[in-house]
Design a protein around this motif. Structure first.
Motif, PDB file in Angstrom:
ATOM      1  N   SER A   1       0.840  -1.192   0.000  1.00 37.36           N
ATOM      2  CA  SER A   1       0.000   0.000   0.000  1.00 37.36           C
ATOM      3  C   SER A   1       0.876   1.244   0.000  1.00 37.36           C
ATOM      4  O   SER A   1       1.926   1.282   0.647  1.00 37.36           O
ATOM      5  CB  SER A   1      -0.898  -0.010   1.235  1.00 37.36           C
ATOM      6  OG  SER A   1      -1.608   1.201   1.350  1.00 37.36           O
TER       7      SER A   1
ATOM      8  N   PRO B   1      -9.131  -0.943   5.718  1.00 38.12           N
ATOM      9  CA  PRO B   1      -8.298   0.095   6.342  1.00 38.12           C
ATOM     10  C   PRO B   1      -7.278  -0.489   7.314  1.00 38.12           C
ATOM     11  O   PRO B   1      -6.153   0.022   7.426  1.00 38.12           O
ATOM     12  CB  PRO B   1      -9.329   0.971   7.064  1.00 38.12           C
ATOM     13  CG  PRO B   1     -10.592   0.778   6.291  1.00 38.12           C
ATOM     14  CD  PRO B   1     -10.567  -0.653   5.841  1.00 38.12           C
ATOM     15  N   GLU B   2      -7.655  -1.573   8.001  1.00 39.02           N
ATOM     16  CA  GLU B   2      -6.725  -2.201   8.938  1.00 39.02           C
ATOM     17  C   GLU B   2      -5.531  -2.798   8.207  1.00 39.02           C
ATOM     18  O   GLU B   2      -4.384  -2.657   8.647  1.00 39.02           O
ATOM     19  CB  GLU B   2      -7.445  -3.302   9.738  1.00 39.02           C
ATOM     20  CG  GLU B   2      -8.462  -2.798  10.741  1.00 39.02           C
ATOM     21  CD  GLU B   2      -9.768  -2.349  10.078  1.00 39.02           C
ATOM     22  OE1 GLU B   2      -9.975  -2.734   8.891  1.00 39.02           O
ATOM     23  OE2 GLU B   2     -10.544  -1.616  10.711  1.00 39.02           O
TER      24      GLU B   2
ATOM     25  N   ASP C   1       2.913  -0.611  18.768  1.00 36.53           N
ATOM     26  CA  ASP C   1       3.600  -1.591  17.935  1.00 36.53           C
ATOM     27  C   ASP C   1       4.878  -2.069  18.619  1.00 36.53           C
ATOM     28  O   ASP C   1       5.799  -1.276  18.879  1.00 36.53           O
ATOM     29  CB  ASP C   1       3.931  -0.994  16.564  1.00 36.53           C
ATOM     30  CG  ASP C   1       4.507  -2.030  15.622  1.00 36.53           C
ATOM     31  OD1 ASP C   1       3.716  -2.794  15.044  1.00 36.53           O
ATOM     32  OD2 ASP C   1       5.742  -2.096  15.502  1.00 36.53           O
TER      33      ASP C   1
ATOM     34  N   LYS D   1      -4.411  -1.836   5.275  1.00 37.59           N
ATOM     35  CA  LYS D   1      -3.630  -0.728   4.728  1.00 37.59           C
ATOM     36  C   LYS D   1      -2.725  -0.139   5.804  1.00 37.59           C
ATOM     37  O   LYS D   1      -1.549   0.149   5.550  1.00 37.59           O
ATOM     38  CB  LYS D   1      -4.570   0.357   4.185  1.00 37.59           C
ATOM     39  CG  LYS D   1      -3.850   1.465   3.437  1.00 37.59           C
ATOM     40  CD  LYS D   1      -4.833   2.368   2.712  1.00 37.59           C
ATOM     41  CE  LYS D   1      -4.099   3.414   1.887  1.00 37.59           C
ATOM     42  NZ  LYS D   1      -5.019   4.272   1.116  1.00 37.59           N
ATOM     43  N   ASN D   2      -3.253   0.017   7.031  1.00 38.87           N
ATOM     44  CA  ASN D   2      -2.427   0.526   8.129  1.00 38.87           C
ATOM     45  C   ASN D   2      -1.292  -0.430   8.452  1.00 38.87           C
ATOM     46  O   ASN D   2      -0.166  -0.002   8.732  1.00 38.87           O
ATOM     47  CB  ASN D   2      -3.291   0.749   9.373  1.00 38.87           C
ATOM     48  CG  ASN D   2      -4.151   1.998   9.272  1.00 38.87           C
ATOM     49  OD1 ASN D   2      -3.883   2.883   8.454  1.00 38.87           O
ATOM     50  ND2 ASN D   2      -5.192   2.075  10.078  1.00 38.87           N
TER      51      ASN D   2
ATOM     52  N   ALA E   1       1.484  -0.040   6.052  1.00 38.90           N
ATOM     53  CA  ALA E   1       2.231   1.190   6.326  1.00 38.90           C
ATOM     54  C   ALA E   1       3.166   1.012   7.518  1.00 38.90           C
ATOM     55  O   ALA E   1       4.329   1.445   7.493  1.00 38.90           O
ATOM     56  CB  ALA E   1       1.259   2.341   6.582  1.00 38.90           C
ATOM     57  N   VAL E   2       2.681   0.359   8.573  1.00 41.40           N
ATOM     58  CA  VAL E   2       3.509   0.131   9.756  1.00 41.40           C
ATOM     59  C   VAL E   2       4.667  -0.809   9.432  1.00 41.40           C
ATOM     60  O   VAL E   2       5.818  -0.576   9.842  1.00 41.40           O
ATOM     61  CB  VAL E   2       2.658  -0.448  10.915  1.00 41.40           C
ATOM     62  CG1 VAL E   2       3.554  -0.889  12.075  1.00 41.40           C
ATOM     63  CG2 VAL E   2       1.666   0.601  11.395  1.00 41.40           C
TER      64      VAL E   2
ATOM     65  N   ILE F   1       0.510   5.584  13.660  1.00 44.48           N
ATOM     66  CA  ILE F   1      -0.486   4.676  13.087  1.00 44.48           C
ATOM     67  C   ILE F   1      -0.827   3.571  14.080  1.00 44.48           C
ATOM     68  O   ILE F   1      -1.980   3.207  14.257  1.00 44.48           O
ATOM     69  CB  ILE F   1       0.058   4.060  11.773  1.00 44.48           C
ATOM     70  CG1 ILE F   1       0.419   5.162  10.776  1.00 44.48           C
ATOM     71  CG2 ILE F   1      -0.970   3.106  11.162  1.00 44.48           C
ATOM     72  CD1 ILE F   1       1.193   4.671   9.564  1.00 44.48           C
ATOM     73  N   SER F   2       0.222   3.041  14.724  1.00 41.66           N
ATOM     74  CA  SER F   2       0.041   1.936  15.664  1.00 41.66           C
ATOM     75  C   SER F   2       0.841   2.240  16.938  1.00 41.66           C
ATOM     76  O   SER F   2       2.000   1.826  17.062  1.00 41.66           O
ATOM     77  CB  SER F   2       0.507   0.620  15.027  1.00 41.66           C
ATOM     78  OG  SER F   2       0.375  -0.449  15.929  1.00 41.66           O
TER      79      SER F   2
END
Length: 239
Positions: free
Chosen positions: A85, A184-185, A225, A187-188, A191-192, A221-222
């Motif tokens: 993504s 969306p989850e 993490d 996609k996030n 990104a992470v 974002i997270s």
């Protein structure tokens, strides 16, 4: 006497021709036998399919949620695919990114003789980048499908590149990006995961301040993490 000279001359000429032919054969480098596999490779995560070069080793990354595979002829001759993504939502905005920030990143990594063009493979618009890094030559093709970047990257040593680029282009022409709408989850998470990878790379290189930038970006974002927090702790312990 004249007949003897004529015979000798004919023999001498034939000898020179044979010697010349033998010399040429030994000096010409034989080209490798290259063909396309008749077996289609289908990404187990459902992002794409492709017919790779025949008999190249396949390395998959089952723990990576992104679409990812390496087809390898040798350590210095690889065809790599990564589907992830990206923030750009249109082909035009992604092309502008490649011409500006993307260009600077490649140059910063040591790329030279860099060209960036838009083209088409079948029904799809693509971005084609060609560049050299050290003793290797690279050919990169990018698709943008439903917000997902399909990056196909071929790299080979300078003395092998010309022998293989035609079969690589043929292989890429069989590439079929599969439209896969992600949540969306997901996609996030992509990104992470990208920020994890870059942060760890920068940490290993000793670029701690730059690593912290990617860590903080990922934590936005997270926030909890564990991978990013672990790298952050390692950076703090170095101070």
């Amino acid at each position: 006497m004249k007949n003897l000279i004529a015979k000798l001359t004919a023999v001498t000429i034939m000898t020179l021709i044979l010697m010349s032919c033998g010399s040429n054969e030994s000096s010409i480098k034989s080209k490798p036998k290259i063909s396309l596999s008749t077996k289609e490779y289908v990404d187990p995560k459902g992002y794409f399919s492709i017919f790779p070069p025949e008999n190249w080793a396949i390395k998959e990354f089952p723990e990576d949620t992104r679409g990812k595979v390496h087809f390898t002829k040798s350590d210095n001759n690889n065809l790599m695919i990564l589907v992830k993504s990206i923030p750009q939502e249109s082909f035009e905005s992604f092309f502008i990114y490649c011409q500006n920030e993307g260009r600077e990143k490649l140059i910063g990594a040591g790329a030279n003789n860099l060209t960036i063009d838009s083209s088409k493979y079948g029904d799809y618009k693509v971005i084609i980048r060609k560049f050299n890094i050290q003793d290797s030559r690279s050919y990169m093709v990018d698709y943008l499908i439903d917000g997902m970047n399909h990056n196909i990257y071929y790299s080979a040593s300078s003395d092998e590149f010309d022998d293989y680029i035609k079969i690589i282009e043929t292989s890429i022409s069989t590439y079929h990006p599969i439209s896969k709408i992600i949540t969306p989850e997901e996609k996030n998470f992509h990104a992470v995961q990208s920020r994890r990878r870059v942060a760890k790379l920068l940490f290993d290189m000793g670029e701690l301040e730059q690593a912290k930038v990617f860590i903080q970006d990922g934590l936005k974002i997270s926030p909890n993490d564990s991978v990013l927090l672990d790298i952050e702790n390692k950076i703090n312990n170095k101070k």
